[in-house]
Structures are given as structure tokens and as C-alpha cells.
Design an enzyme around this catalytic site. Structure first.
Site, short mmCIF file in Angstrom:
data_model
loop_
_atom_site.label_atom_id
_atom_site.label_comp_id
_atom_site.label_asym_id
_atom_site.label_seq_id
_atom_site.Cartn_x
_atom_site.Cartn_y
_atom_site.Cartn_z
N GLU A 46 0.86 -1.18 0.00
CA GLU A 46 0.00 0.00 0.00
C GLU A 46 0.89 1.23 0.00
OE1 GLU A 46 -3.00 0.26 3.03
OE2 GLU A 46 -3.49 -1.88 2.85
N ASP A 57 -5.15 9.59 9.98
CA ASP A 57 -3.86 9.06 10.38
C ASP A 57 -3.33 9.68 11.66
OD1 ASP A 57 -3.38 7.29 8.13
OD2 ASP A 57 -3.34 9.12 6.92
#
Length: 258
Positions: A46, A57
Site C-alpha cells: 500500500e 492518520d
């Protein structure tokens, strides 16, 4: 056949997906890191597309985004780094990032370029499912890109089933309602969630992410799904690496084998 489809057809368990931010720790590390990830035995790569406001995040990945952007990473640079990728990388490659930079690039131009480079799928956490169905699904299908939606412990059964219906690669099971890297270990509450989703007998395979960092958490998550995704813990390996290739190999093999 799309490489993601092929992987899940051939391998039913312990699939390891590794996330890292393109252009981190150094601008030109993107392809070398990808090569090292594959050589170490991971199943999916990824590649994070750096963005100035990565809302899902945690601090570790946010910091890697900032470093990458400061290094000069952008979409055009990433695509240039991925030119000829398929001469060196054989496993599935997924680009993960936010909708705004993709829209700025142009949705169809972006999908076309992904197809040309050999990218297999996308994870766009802030892409609403309805918008995907109405505006983007036909494009994704045209350019053979698998789209991955995220579910969390707070996602209703009705919505999970709708996501399963609209998905055609794998489902990203967020292990907890938090940002990436916020927790370590797997709690009884999370296990109950894993059990609940497993019992739904969804048509798409599932990978568990957030809080997976070592062999123990990888093995436990994989026992409730088809495998797991590691992001923040791997970013820390890159950040602290003395020998990039060797340190990646040592870490990934430890995750897989204990």
C-alpha cells in the site's frame, strides 16, 4: 485477472499488507522500499499518497506525510517513480490517499495513469460510498481498479452489507474507532467486533488494520480475517533504519514468522 483478485483466490489466510508513505524517508526511496517489501515476503504493498491533512492518520503517518511533502513528493513525482514498476514488482500494489489530490489531478486521468502503471486498487478513506457508486465506479471498473472501503466497530450491519455489496477487492476492517497507530495490542472488545463481522459471512475478503505491529497482533488479527495491514509500525522501521533493505527484511520476516 486483477492481481488483488488473484491473490485472494490463491491465498486464503495470513495475507500481509504493508503500508508506507511515498517519498519517505527520502524522496527517491519509494521504489526501493517497494522492492524490499516484496523481497521480504509481504503480499500487498500500500503506497500512501502524501497529503497535507491526513485526517484518519495518527502522528507517525502524519509526520511521514510532512517529511515526504517537504522532500518534494507530489502526485506527478509519484507517478514518475512508478514508471516501469512492473518490471520489478509482481505483487498487488494499492494507492492509498485522500480524494482532494485525486480530484485535483483529474479522476479519469488519475485512474488511467494507475492502469498504465500497473496499480491494482485504491483506498480513499474520505470517498463516500454514494459518490463512488454514482460518479466513480464506472471509471474504476473501466481501468480495472479495485476500490476498498473501510469499516469500523461503529459501522452498522446494514452499512457493512452495503459496503460488501459495492466492494470488489477486499474490505479494510479498522480494528478500533481511532486514528492509525493509536493503540497496540488487540482487546477483548475488538475480538468481539472481529467475531461479529466474521459471522456475517461477507462475500469479500477482509484485512484488519490499525494497531497491528508485530507477529502476535498479526497472527491474532489473521485468525479472524484473511490477514492484516501494518502501517505506523512499518513507518517507524523506515524512520529509524540504518540499512533500509536489511531492516525492512528483518522486520517483515519477524512479523510473519515470529
Amino acid at each position: 485477472m486483477n492481481r488483488i483478485d488473484q491473490l485472494f483466490k490463491d491465498k486464503k489466510e495470513n495475507i500481509l499488507s504493508i503500508y508506507f508513505t511515498a517519498g519517505f524517508p527520502q524522496l527517491e526511496d519509494t521504489l526501493p522500499v517497494m522492492e524490499a517489501i516484496e523481497a521480504a515476503g509481504a503480499d500487498i504493498i500500500e503506497v500512501g499518497m502524501p497529503y497535507s491533512d491526513p485526517v484518519a492518520d495518527g502522528p507517525t503517518i502524519q509526520e511521514s506525510n510532512k517529511v515526504a511533502l517537504d522532500n518534494g513528493m507530489n502526485m506527478k513525482k509519484l507517478f514518475s517513480q512508478l514508471e516501469g514498476m512492473r518490471k520489478k514488482i509482481s505483487i498487488p500494489v494499492v494507492l492509498m490517499g485522500y480524494l482532494n489530490p485525486i480530484m485535483q489531478y483529474g479522476i479519469e486521468a488519475f485512474c488511467k495513469k494507475c492502469n498504465e502503471l500497473g496499480v491494482d486498487g485504491l483506498i480513499v478513506p474520505d470517498l463516500p460510498i454514494q459518490q463512488y457508486q454514482e460518479d466513480y465506479k464506472a471509471l474504476f471498473d473501466q481501468y480495472d481498479l479495485r476500490n476498498t472501503f473501510l469499516i469500523s466497530p461503529q459501522t452498522s450491519e446494514e452499512r457493512i452489507r452495503e459496503i460488501d455489496k459495492q466492494s470488489d477487492g477486499f474490505i479494510y476492517m479498522v480494528s478500533s474507532h481511532s486514528i492509525t497507530g493509536a493503540k497496540s495490542g488487540i482487546s477483548d472488545q475488538q475480538v468481539a467486533y472481529f467475531d461479529r463481522v466474521k459471522a456475517m459471512n461477507l462475500q469479500n475478503p477482509r484485512l484488519i488494520g490499525f494497531g497491528i505491529s508485530d507477529h502476535g497482533t498479526f497472527a491474532k488479527a489473521s485468525s479472524y480475517s484473511h490477514g492484516a495491514i501494518i502501517g505506523s509500525a512499518f513507518i517507524k522501521v523506515l524512520r529509524d533504519a540504518k540499512d533500509l533493505h536489511q531492516d525492512i527484511k528483518t522486520y517483515i520476516q519477524a512479523v510473519k514468522q515470529g
